[in-house]
Design a protein around this motif. Structure first.
Motif, short mmCIF file in Angstrom:
data_model
loop_
_atom_site.label_atom_id
_atom_site.label_comp_id
_atom_site.label_asym_id
_atom_site.label_seq_id
_atom_site.Cartn_x
_atom_site.Cartn_y
_atom_site.Cartn_z
N HIS A 27 -14.55 -15.26 -44.69
CA HIS A 27 -15.06 -15.98 -45.86
C HIS A 27 -16.03 -15.13 -46.69
N HIS A 28 -16.96 -14.46 -46.02
CA HIS A 28 -18.03 -13.74 -46.72
C HIS A 28 -17.78 -12.25 -46.88
N GLN A 30 -18.68 -9.77 -45.04
CA GLN A 30 -19.88 -9.00 -44.73
C GLN A 30 -19.70 -8.33 -43.37
N SER A 31 -19.98 -7.03 -43.32
CA SER A 31 -19.66 -6.24 -42.14
C SER A 31 -20.40 -6.70 -40.88
N GLN A 32 -21.59 -7.29 -41.03
CA GLN A 32 -22.30 -7.73 -39.82
C GLN A 32 -21.52 -8.83 -39.09
N TYR A 33 -20.77 -9.65 -39.81
CA TYR A 33 -19.97 -10.68 -39.17
C TYR A 33 -18.79 -10.06 -38.40
N LEU A 34 -18.19 -9.02 -38.98
CA LEU A 34 -17.11 -8.33 -38.28
C LEU A 34 -17.65 -7.65 -37.02
N GLN A 35 -18.82 -7.06 -37.10
CA GLN A 35 -19.42 -6.41 -35.93
C GLN A 35 -19.69 -7.44 -34.82
N GLN A 36 -20.17 -8.61 -35.19
CA GLN A 36 -20.40 -9.67 -34.20
C GLN A 36 -19.08 -10.16 -33.62
N GLY A 100 -10.06 -7.21 -43.85
CA GLY A 100 -10.99 -6.10 -44.04
C GLY A 100 -10.32 -4.88 -44.65
N GLY A 101 -9.04 -4.69 -44.39
CA GLY A 101 -8.30 -3.56 -44.95
C GLY A 101 -8.01 -3.69 -46.43
#
Length: 103
Positions: A27-28, A30-36, A100-101
């Protein structure tokens, strides 16, 4: 609604962390969500039984408990509910990587 789901995550296991952070990332973006999401997926995959396990390898246990000096899976191994949640988590990761791609 998302806050309510996050409270359930702590009870339901780390697989739900993968799913929730996957939804947040999609939805957002933002890379921190992908890292989590990656962090929780790695924890989930790390709980799968190994080849020396009494239940066999690649099984999804309900939980681990301590016996002597090590952690062992509970007798409810494999637990199909956990296996189903892991399948959803893997699909969620696949979708996040495809989203993400596109950036």
């Amino acid at each position: 609604m998302l806050l309510l789901i996050c409270k359930v995550t702590m009870v339901s296991g780390v697989t739900w962390g993968t799913i929730i952070f996957g939804l947040k990332f999609q939805h957002h973006q933002q890379s921190q969500y992908l890292q989590q999401q990656i962090y929780y997926l790695n924890r989930s995959l790390g709980q799968i039984t190994g080849k020396d396990n009494q239940f066999g390898e690649f099984k999804c246990p309900e939980l681990y408990h301590r016996e002597d000096d090590s952690y062992v899976p509970s007798d409810t191994t494999p637990l199909l509910w956990t296996q189903a949640n892991l399948a959803v988590a893997l699909k969620m990761m696949e979708k996040s990587l495809s989203v993400g791609g596109k950036n």
